[in-house]
Motif scaffolding. Structure first.
Motif, PDB file in Angstrom:
ATOM      1  N   LEU A 245       0.813  11.838  -3.372  1.00  0.00           N
ATOM      2  CA  LEU A 245       0.010  12.117  -4.562  1.00  0.00           C
ATOM      3  C   LEU A 245      -1.336  12.736  -4.190  1.00  0.00           C
ATOM      4  CD1 LEU A 245      -0.298  11.879  -7.638  1.00  0.00           C
ATOM      5  CD2 LEU A 245      -1.201   9.570  -7.302  1.00  0.00           C
ATOM      6  N   ALA A 246      -1.932  12.247  -3.084  1.00  0.00           N
ATOM      7  CA  ALA A 246      -3.224  12.799  -2.648  1.00  0.00           C
ATOM      8  C   ALA A 246      -3.070  14.253  -2.206  1.00  0.00           C
ATOM      9  CB  ALA A 246      -3.789  11.954  -1.516  1.00  0.00           C
ATOM     10  N   GLN A 247      -1.970  14.557  -1.539  1.00  0.00           N
ATOM     11  CA  GLN A 247      -1.743  15.929  -1.100  1.00  0.00           C
ATOM     12  C   GLN A 247      -1.550  16.856  -2.298  1.00  0.00           C
ATOM     13  OE1 GLN A 247       1.619  16.317   1.495  1.00  0.00           O
ATOM     14  NE2 GLN A 247       1.205  18.460   2.008  1.00  0.00           N
ATOM     15  N   LYS A 248      -0.897  16.337  -3.319  1.00  0.00           N
ATOM     16  CA  LYS A 248      -0.674  17.132  -4.520  1.00  0.00           C
ATOM     17  C   LYS A 248      -1.985  17.483  -5.207  1.00  0.00           C
ATOM     18  CE  LYS A 248       1.938  17.031  -8.843  1.00  0.00           C
ATOM     19  NZ  LYS A 248       2.854  16.218  -9.706  1.00  0.00           N
ATOM     20  N   LYS A 249      -2.973  16.565  -5.182  1.00  0.00           N
ATOM     21  CA  LYS A 249      -4.272  16.829  -5.816  1.00  0.00           C
ATOM     22  C   LYS A 249      -5.326  17.272  -4.810  1.00  0.00           C
ATOM     23  CE  LYS A 249      -5.992  14.737  -9.150  1.00  0.00           C
ATOM     24  NZ  LYS A 249      -6.687  13.834 -10.095  1.00  0.00           N
ATOM     25  N   HIS A 250      -4.888  17.539  -3.569  1.00  0.00           N
ATOM     26  CA  HIS A 250      -5.805  17.986  -2.514  1.00  0.00           C
ATOM     27  C   HIS A 250      -6.951  16.981  -2.330  1.00  0.00           C
ATOM     28  CE1 HIS A 250      -3.653  21.789  -2.684  1.00  0.00           C
ATOM     29  NE2 HIS A 250      -3.873  21.838  -3.998  1.00  0.00           N
ATOM     30  N   THR A 251      -6.590  15.709  -2.400  1.00  0.00           N
ATOM     31  CA  THR A 251      -7.573  14.635  -2.247  1.00  0.00           C
ATOM     32  C   THR A 251      -7.479  14.053  -0.844  1.00  0.00           C
ATOM     33  OG1 THR A 251      -7.432  14.052  -4.589  1.00  0.00           O
ATOM     34  CG2 THR A 251      -8.322  12.382  -3.110  1.00  0.00           C
ATOM     35  N   SER A 252      -8.613  13.893  -0.200  1.00  0.00           N
ATOM     36  CA  SER A 252      -8.641  13.299   1.132  1.00  0.00           C
ATOM     37  C   SER A 252      -8.865  11.786   1.015  1.00  0.00           C
ATOM     38  CB  SER A 252      -9.746  13.924   1.986  1.00  0.00           C
ATOM     39  OG  SER A 252     -11.014  13.700   1.384  1.00  0.00           O
ATOM     40  N   ILE A 253      -8.147  11.035   1.831  1.00  0.00           N
ATOM     41  CA  ILE A 253      -8.264   9.578   1.841  1.00  0.00           C
ATOM     42  C   ILE A 253      -8.905   9.162   3.162  1.00  0.00           C
ATOM     43  CG2 ILE A 253      -7.024   7.384   1.744  1.00  0.00           C
ATOM     44  CD1 ILE A 253      -4.908   8.695   0.079  1.00  0.00           C
ATOM     45  N   VAL A 254     -10.047   8.510   3.078  1.00  0.00           N
ATOM     46  CA  VAL A 254     -10.787   8.053   4.252  1.00  0.00           C
ATOM     47  C   VAL A 254     -10.568   6.551   4.392  1.00  0.00           C
ATOM     48  CG1 VAL A 254     -13.039   7.869   5.346  1.00  0.00           C
ATOM     49  CG2 VAL A 254     -12.496   9.863   3.903  1.00  0.00           C
ATOM     50  N   VAL A 255     -10.102   6.128   5.562  1.00  0.00           N
ATOM     51  CA  VAL A 255      -9.773   4.730   5.814  1.00  0.00           C
ATOM     52  C   VAL A 255     -10.737   4.156   6.840  1.00  0.00           C
ATOM     53  CG1 VAL A 255      -8.007   3.121   6.649  1.00  0.00           C
ATOM     54  CG2 VAL A 255      -7.357   5.087   5.241  1.00  0.00           C
ATOM     55  N   ALA A 256     -11.271   2.988   6.559  1.00  0.00           N
ATOM     56  CA  ALA A 256     -12.134   2.271   7.501  1.00  0.00           C
ATOM     57  C   ALA A 256     -11.830   0.781   7.367  1.00  0.00           C
ATOM     58  CB  ALA A 256     -13.615   2.548   7.209  1.00  0.00           C
ATOM     59  N   ALA A 257     -11.203   0.227   8.402  1.00  0.00           N
ATOM     60  CA  ALA A 257     -10.810  -1.192   8.337  1.00  0.00           C
ATOM     61  C   ALA A 257     -11.110  -1.868   9.655  1.00  0.00           C
ATOM     62  CB  ALA A 257      -9.322  -1.322   8.000  1.00  0.00           C
ATOM     63  N   SER A 258     -11.691  -3.039   9.586  1.00  0.00           N
ATOM     64  CA  SER A 258     -11.940  -3.843  10.774  1.00  0.00           C
ATOM     65  C   SER A 258     -10.785  -4.805  10.995  1.00  0.00           C
ATOM     66  CB  SER A 258     -13.254  -4.624  10.616  1.00  0.00           C
ATOM     67  OG  SER A 258     -13.179  -5.484   9.483  1.00  0.00           O
ATOM     68  N   ARG A 259     -10.715  -5.383  12.174  1.00  0.00           N
ATOM     69  CA  ARG A 259      -9.642  -6.319  12.476  1.00  0.00           C
ATOM     70  C   ARG A 259      -9.861  -7.631  11.727  1.00  0.00           C
ATOM     71  NH1 ARG A 259      -6.050  -5.279  16.322  1.00  0.00           N
ATOM     72  NH2 ARG A 259      -6.352  -3.428  17.631  1.00  0.00           N
ATOM     73  N   GLY A 260      -8.763  -8.219  11.347  1.00  0.00           N
ATOM     74  CA  GLY A 260      -8.822  -9.486  10.626  1.00  0.00           C
ATOM     75  C   GLY A 260      -7.536  -9.689   9.854  1.00  0.00           C
ATOM     76  N   THR A 261      -7.234 -10.899   9.515  1.00  0.00           N
ATOM     77  CA  THR A 261      -6.011 -11.206   8.791  1.00  0.00           C
ATOM     78  C   THR A 261      -6.305 -12.124   7.613  1.00  0.00           C
ATOM     79  OG1 THR A 261      -5.548 -13.094  10.240  1.00  0.00           O
ATOM     80  CG2 THR A 261      -4.542 -10.977  10.827  1.00  0.00           C
ATOM     81  N   VAL A 262      -5.469 -12.051   6.610  1.00  0.00           N
ATOM     82  CA  VAL A 262      -5.525 -12.955   5.465  1.00  0.00           C
ATOM     83  C   VAL A 262      -4.143 -13.573   5.288  1.00  0.00           C
ATOM     84  CG1 VAL A 262      -7.366 -11.734   4.260  1.00  0.00           C
ATOM     85  CG2 VAL A 262      -4.986 -11.088   3.859  1.00  0.00           C
ATOM     86  N   THR A 263      -4.110 -14.720   4.656  1.00  0.00           N
ATOM     87  CA  THR A 263      -2.852 -15.405   4.359  1.00  0.00           C
ATOM     88  C   THR A 263      -2.549 -15.258   2.879  1.00  0.00           C
ATOM     89  OG1 THR A 263      -3.263 -17.028   6.100  1.00  0.00           O
ATOM     90  CG2 THR A 263      -1.610 -17.595   4.443  1.00  0.00           C
ATOM     91  N   GLY A 264      -1.367 -14.765   2.570  1.00  0.00           N
ATOM     92  CA  GLY A 264      -0.997 -14.569   1.170  1.00  0.00           C
ATOM     93  C   GLY A 264       0.333 -13.861   1.055  1.00  0.00           C
ATOM     94  N   SER A 265       0.529 -13.200  -0.049  1.00  0.00           N
ATOM     95  CA  SER A 265       1.758 -12.456  -0.281  1.00  0.00           C
ATOM     96  C   SER A 265       1.550 -10.996   0.111  1.00  0.00           C
ATOM     97  CB  SER A 265       2.177 -12.562  -1.756  1.00  0.00           C
ATOM     98  OG  SER A 265       3.210 -11.644  -2.049  1.00  0.00           O
ATOM     99  N   ARG A 266       2.306 -10.548   1.084  1.00  0.00           N
ATOM    100  CA  ARG A 266       2.203  -9.156   1.514  1.00  0.00           C
ATOM    101  C   ARG A 266       2.552  -8.219   0.362  1.00  0.00           C
ATOM    102  NH1 ARG A 266       2.469  -7.180   6.635  1.00  0.00           N
ATOM    103  NH2 ARG A 266       3.165  -9.230   7.356  1.00  0.00           N
ATOM    104  N   GLU A 267       3.595  -8.568  -0.374  1.00  0.00           N
ATOM    105  CA  GLU A 267       4.055  -7.728  -1.477  1.00  0.00           C
ATOM    106  C   GLU A 267       2.990  -7.597  -2.566  1.00  0.00           C
ATOM    107  OE1 GLU A 267       7.388  -7.872  -5.084  1.00  0.00           O
ATOM    108  OE2 GLU A 267       7.457  -9.320  -3.440  1.00  0.00           O
ATOM    109  N   LEU A 268       2.381  -8.729  -2.956  1.00  0.00           N
ATOM    110  CA  LEU A 268       1.408  -8.696  -4.050  1.00  0.00           C
ATOM    111  C   LEU A 268       0.115  -8.002  -3.631  1.00  0.00           C
ATOM    112  CD1 LEU A 268       1.811 -12.224  -5.684  1.00  0.00           C
ATOM    113  CD2 LEU A 268       2.811 -10.048  -6.385  1.00  0.00           C
ATOM    114  N   LEU A 269      -0.382  -8.299  -2.442  1.00  0.00           N
ATOM    115  CA  LEU A 269      -1.622  -7.654  -1.992  1.00  0.00           C
ATOM    116  C   LEU A 269      -1.422  -6.154  -1.811  1.00  0.00           C
ATOM    117  CD1 LEU A 269      -2.971 -10.298   0.554  1.00  0.00           C
ATOM    118  CD2 LEU A 269      -3.821  -9.805  -1.733  1.00  0.00           C
ATOM    119  N   ARG A 270      -0.256  -5.768  -1.331  1.00  0.00           N
ATOM    120  CA  ARG A 270       0.033  -4.323  -1.206  1.00  0.00           C
ATOM    121  C   ARG A 270       0.091  -3.673  -2.584  1.00  0.00           C
ATOM    122  NH1 ARG A 270       5.084  -1.625   2.222  1.00  0.00           N
ATOM    123  NH2 ARG A 270       4.556   0.572   1.760  1.00  0.00           N
TER     124      ARG A 270
END
Length: 378
Positions: A245-270
């Motif tokens: 979808l981003a490529q279709k609108k020529h939108t750039s996605i910038v990602v910045a994430a530090s290490r760390g984990t959470v406990t929960g539902s992978r499906e719901l958080l995604r």
């Protein structure tokens, strides 16, 4: 408001004072009775002893018998008076306790009467809070807070029902209109039929999407929440899901994430992060930028999605999390939205013990923030 004064402590102190008074009264009456008995015994006339043999012999045996009789009479009188006094004092004490406790609990009876008089029409109307400053006042305050929350819930339910009816009515009206036109024109040419079926399919997909989102909102509690998810993994997945979808609108996605984990539902958080990223790309400008970031602050994971879109007015930023609420209804429907995405985001965040909020982004547009505890409640 008066400072808190424990009703339990007040009743305890009242009973202690009354029991102390009863004990003091019993002790005083018993002592008075004992003194009176001793005085009566002392007042018994004693016969003078005679020096001659016959008089001495006849007088001395009668003295102990007289004393024993008087002592027995006074003991019986003492026990009778003590028993009657004890019963009288206890009855008076119990009656006094009953009256005073009833007076102290009268605000509770009034509160109960006010609660029983409530109907569904005036359930959110606050009840009067007594000026006692004790547990009864706390109970009244708690009831008012509960009534206020119930009123808000009922209002949200009515709003949800109205919005849901409106959202479902639109595609149904389109379907009905298209079917009527198709039947009236009798145009069964391949091109017209294909166009007609395409419109029907789009509206049916929209209805299916709304039903699917509603089912997810109602079944969140049943999803297990025991996965260990890395923050960088979660953000990278969201960026990957939005790549087409981003490529279709020529939108750039910038990602910045530090290490760390959470406990929960992978499906719901995604799903939550996908909804935020999808909105950011959809409502952002052509050739714009979307920023996805995740970091740890103490025991809380902070996940943000910022865009360069038109923004959301300050007064509407809290309402965007309501089901079926749209800032721009026409624009949202054109983009294929169901109006449930952000409601699902907040529900998922709160299910994990966190929160969802929105604010103005530094780069323009808005920035959505998810706060998820590192160890979430099950």
């Amino acid at each position: 408001m008066k400072p808190f004064r424990s009703l339990r402590l007040r009743i305890t102190l009242l009973c202690a004072v009354l029991l102390t008074l009863c004990c003091v009264a019993l002790a005083v009456t018993n002592n008075l009775s004992a003194i009176q008995m001793a005085d009566n015994i002392t007042a018994v006339p004693l016969l003078r002893a005679q020096s001659d043999g016959e008089s001495y012999q006849s007088a001395v045996p009668m003295l102990p018998l007289e004393i024993d009789r008087v002592v027995q009479q006074e003991q019986l009188s003492f026990h009778t008076r003590s028993l009657l006094t004890t019963i009288s004092i206890l009855v008076a004490g119990l009656l006094l306790i009953h009256l005073l406790v009833g007076r102290m609990l009268s605000p509770l009876n009034e509160l109960s009467a006010q609660i029983q008089a409530r109907t569904p029409c005036d359930l959110d109307k606050p009840i009067s809070i007594p000026a006692s400053g004790d547990e009864v006042a706390q109970l009244a305050q708690s009831f008012n807070a509960m009534s206020r929350r119930l009123g808000e819930a009922f209002l949200m339910q009515r709003s949800f029902s109205q919005n849901a009816a409106h959202e479902f009515r639109t595609p149904l009206a389109v379907l009905k209109t298209r079917i009527g036109l198709f039947r009236k024109k009798h145009d069964f040419a391949p091109q017209a039929t294909e166009e007609y079926l395409s419109i029907l399919e789009g509206e049916v997909d929209r209805l299916s999407s709304m039903v699917d989102s509603l089912l997810k909102l109602t079944n969140l509690e049943q999803v297990p929440r025991e996965d260990r998810i890395g923050l960088d993994e979660l953000v990278q997945q969201a960026a990957g899901d939005m790549a087409a979808l981003a490529q279709k609108k020529h939108t750039s996605i910038v990602v910045a994430a530090s290490r760390g984990t959470v406990t929960g539902s992978r499906e719901l958080l995604r799903r939550a992060l996908f909804n935020l990223a999808e909105n950011a790309v959809k409502y952002g400008p052509e050739g714009g930028q979307v920023q996805l970031s995740a970091s740890l602050e103490g025991e809380t994971a902070i996940i943000t999605v910022a865009d360069q879109g038109p923004g959301i007015p300050q007064e509407l930023r809290e309402r965007v999390f309501e089901p079926f609420f749209r800032v721009d209804s026409a624009r949202s429907r054109q983009s294929g939205g169901t109006g449930l995405g952000l409601a699902l985001v907040r529900a998922i965040a709160e299910l994990h013990g966190g929160s969802a909020s929105v604010e103005e982004a530094p780069m323009g547009g808005v920035r959505f923030t998810l706060k998820i505890p590192v160890v979430t409640s099950k």
